[in-house]
Design an enzyme around this catalytic site. Structure first.
Site, PDB file in Angstrom:
ATOM      1  N   HIS A  75       0.835  -1.204   0.000  1.00 17.36           N
ATOM      2  CA  HIS A  75       0.000   0.000   0.000  1.00 17.36           C
ATOM      3  C   HIS A  75       0.869   1.254   0.000  1.00 17.36           C
ATOM      4  CE1 HIS A  75      -3.373   2.670   1.196  1.00 17.36           C
ATOM      5  NE2 HIS A  75      -2.450   3.268   1.927  1.00 17.36           N
ATOM      6  N   GLU A  76       1.903   1.274   0.837  1.00 21.90           N
ATOM      7  CA  GLU A  76       2.767   2.455   0.903  1.00 21.90           C
ATOM      8  C   GLU A  76       3.539   2.651  -0.401  1.00 21.90           C
ATOM      9  OE1 GLU A  76       2.197   4.495   3.105  1.00 21.90           O
ATOM     10  OE2 GLU A  76       1.043   3.163   4.400  1.00 21.90           O
TER      11      GLU A  76
END
Length: 231
Positions: free
Chosen positions: A102-103
């Site tokens: 996600h990051e």
């Protein structure tokens, strides 16, 4: 005057959303705790998945660093670095690879100059300064009965609402990129593991939805106070 009247016309709604946000935070913690203790099929750590995803997207110069804490993971668009918490960086769990991917999704957004991400970045610093002033302006305006100050505070709360609104598509898109990458590369293994990664990211997304709801309730509350000051 009772407590709700002092808080403004939307005081009860703010309290309700606050309670809901606490429940959502608890759900996120329990979901991450569950899937953070289940190994992913490829036995890859969050840092390894982050590095793989960055390299495959041509982001070889973006480092992956470890930071203290749990769920303190983030991408810094100013320094161009992905920072993963201790519970993500070296842990080969389903939760860890979901959060790490996600990051990196944010790093990819930065590379392609996603309009919503660019707008959020431009708003961050001035809005942070403005929101430090907003409660003070509102309080002083109410005390000295100066509607101009109250309306200025309302405008700043409105800007905060816009920031939360812009944040939603940024976070949802990063999660979409993460899940797609994990599935296409076979990292999550599909089945229950892929479902677990999705549950972790869905729980995280709910916290941003709750943040937007809180900002909306606060803005409506301040707007009601501002309108009352004109009467």
């Amino acid at each position: 005057m009772d407590m709700f009247a002092f808080m403004g016309p939307y005081g009860p709604l703010i309290l309700l959303i606050f309670v809901a946000s606490m429940l959502i935070q608890g759900y996120l913690s329990s979901t991450y705790r569950k899937w953070g203790n289940i190994r992913n099929p490829r036995n890859l750590t969050g840092a390894e998945v982050a590095r793989m995803m960055l390299d495959e997207n041509g982001l070889h110069n973006v480092p992956v660093e470890m930071v203290p804490g749990q769920l303190s993971d983030h991408y810094d668009p100013r320094q161009k670095v992905v920072r993963l918490s201790e519970s993500t960086y070296g842990v080969p769990s389903i939760g860890a690879i979901a959060v790490a991917a996600h990051e990196v999704g944010h790093a990819v957004q930065d590379k392609v100059r996603m309009p919503a991400l660019v707008l959020r970045g431009q708003m961050a610093v001035p809005l942070s300064l403005g929101m430090n002033l907003a409660p003070l302006l509102l309080m002083v305006g109410v005390v000295i009965k100066m509607s101009g100050l109250i309306w200025l505070g309302a405008v700043l709360f409105g800007a905060a609402l816009l920031f939360h609104l812009v944040t939603l598509p940024v976070e949802f898109d990063a999660s979409r990129r993460a899940l797609q990458y994990l599935k296409e590369r076979g990292i999550s293994g599909g089945g229950e593991a892929q479902a677990g990664a999705q549950k972790v990211l869905t729980a995280a997304a709910l916290t941003y939805v709750a943040g937007f709801a809180m900002a909306l309730a606060q803005f409506l509350n301040v707007l009601g106070i501002a309108r009352s000051s004109d009467d």
